[in-house]
Design an enzyme around this catalytic site. Structure first.
Site, PDB file in Angstrom:
ATOM      1  CB  THR A 168      -0.839  -0.007   1.302  1.00  0.00           C
ATOM      2  OG1 THR A 168      -1.577  -1.200   1.354  1.00  0.00           O
ATOM      3  CG2 THR A 168      -1.738   1.203   1.397  1.00  0.00           C
ATOM      4  NE  ARG A 196      -8.246  -7.900   2.001  1.00  0.00           N
ATOM      5  CZ  ARG A 196      -7.329  -6.957   2.157  1.00  0.00           C
ATOM      6  NH1 ARG A 196      -7.104  -6.074   1.216  1.00  0.00           N
ATOM      7  NH2 ARG A 196      -6.631  -6.874   3.262  1.00  0.00           N
ATOM      8  CB  VAL A 197     -13.010  -3.938   0.710  1.00  0.00           C
ATOM      9  CG1 VAL A 197     -12.647  -2.523   1.127  1.00  0.00           C
ATOM     10  CG2 VAL A 197     -13.694  -3.929  -0.663  1.00  0.00           C
ATOM     11  CG  ASP A 199      -5.949  -1.123   6.009  1.00  0.00           C
ATOM     12  OD1 ASP A 199      -5.672  -2.074   5.241  1.00  0.00           O
ATOM     13  OD2 ASP A 199      -5.160  -0.197   6.245  1.00  0.00           O
ATOM     14  N   GLY A 222      -4.811  -5.525   6.135  1.00  0.00           N
ATOM     15  CA  GLY A 222      -6.046  -4.810   6.438  1.00  0.00           C
ATOM     16  C   GLY A 222      -6.936  -5.571   7.394  1.00  0.00           C
TER      17      GLY A 222
HETATM   18  N1  GLY Z   1      -3.391  -2.444   3.946  1.00  0.00           N
HETATM   19  C1  GLY Z   1      -3.893  -2.767   2.677  1.00  0.00           C
HETATM   20  C2  GLY Z   1      -4.795  -3.909   2.641  1.00  0.00           C
HETATM   21  O1  GLY Z   1      -4.716  -4.814   3.461  1.00  0.00           O
HETATM   22  O2  GLY Z   1      -5.618  -3.951   1.764  1.00  0.00           O
END
Ligand code: GLY
Length: 267
Positions: A168, A196-197, A199, A222
């Site tokens: 990220t 999937r989404v 954080d 996340g």
């Molecule tokens: N920190 C990015 C994710 O897990 O999508």
């Protein structure tokens, strides 16, 4: 005083050389310094920095992002403006060059905070944002290596580095008026389950900006951040009087506790 903080994501590997990424981060800082000095807003600079990171092909965000299990890109991005506490996000957005720009449009041009999936895509298309094939030869190669591993040893036994690596990108800026803003962008975990989404687009988990007390942009799994509201927690600790270092320590410790509790098994 002005300031800019960037990150290129968790998941660094000891054996890999990051000279290109470090040199690129310096270029981003050098490009943004005169803009902050000239009085440009923290939000503009935080966004522009993430656009440069997305466009570089060096991180797992924008160009060079990593595909999901089905070989498709689903990109998450968000930003937050400390002067107004307004935020905007896109999640699972497919096919656009700069998800962070689409996130900014969500904040500025809709009454919403987050648009996801096909709705986000339609919104970006209607606003004329640049659609782009994001797959780089390197990302394609890694995806094919993962597929080969998954079919030869089974998905449970594949190289965990291939499975978990993610980078990220994030930026936090403080402008000459003392306003804080932040932005982040990612394709999330490599080979994630479609839909999937993480954080990054969820306010308070991947990014949080308080007008007076501080800002935090997170990187890492996340699933852990969403168990502990990592970014909000760090800023809230600062608001309660903790030093930056102590606030971050508390946020990281709480996030790590989430790992001890074992969400990975459920992922
Ligand atoms: N920190 C990015 C994710 O897990 O999508």
């Amino acid at each position: 005083m002005t300031a800019l903080i960037l990150h290129g994501g968790a998941g660094a590997r000891r054996e890999r050389n990051y000279d290109a990424e470090v040199a690129h981060m310096r270029q981003v800082v050098e490009a943004m310094r005169p803009r902050l000095d000239a009085g440009e807003s923290a939000l503009d600079v935080a966004t522009a920095a993430v656009v440069m990171l997305e466009d570089s092909g060096l991180y797992v965000a924008g160009k060079g992002a990593s595909p999901n299990l089905a070989g498709a890109y689903e990109l998450d991005a968000s930003l937050m403006d400390g002067s107004t506490k307004r935020a905007g996000s896109v999640a699972a957005l497919q096919g656009f060059r700069n998800p962070v720009v689409a996130a900014r449009a969500v904040m500025e041009r809709t009454p919403h905070r987050l648009l996801a999936g096909p709705g986000a895509e339609r919104f970006a298309r209607e606003l004329g944002f640049e659609a782009r094939e994001l797959l780089t030869p390197q990302a394609q190669e890694i995806y094919e290596a993962w597929l080969a591993d998954a079919s030869s040893v089974g998905p449970q036994n594949i190289d965990p580095l291939l499975e978990e690596h993610h980078d990220t990108v994030g930026s936090l800026a403080l402008d000459a008026d003392g306003v804080l803003a932040g932005a982040c962008s990612t394709s999330g975990m490599r080979f994630k389950t479609p839909g999937r989404v993480g954080d990054s687009p969820i306010p308070g988990h991947g990014l949080w900006v308080h007008p007076e007390f501080g800002a935090c942009v997170a990187t890492g799994s996340g699933e852990l951040m969403m168990g502990s509201s990592t970014a909000f927690l760090a800023v809230e600790e600062m608001r309660r009087g903790a030093t930056t270092a102590a606030a971050l320590r508390t946020a990281i410790e709480r996030t790590a506790e989430e790992q001890v509790l074992g969400p990975k098994d459920q992922v």
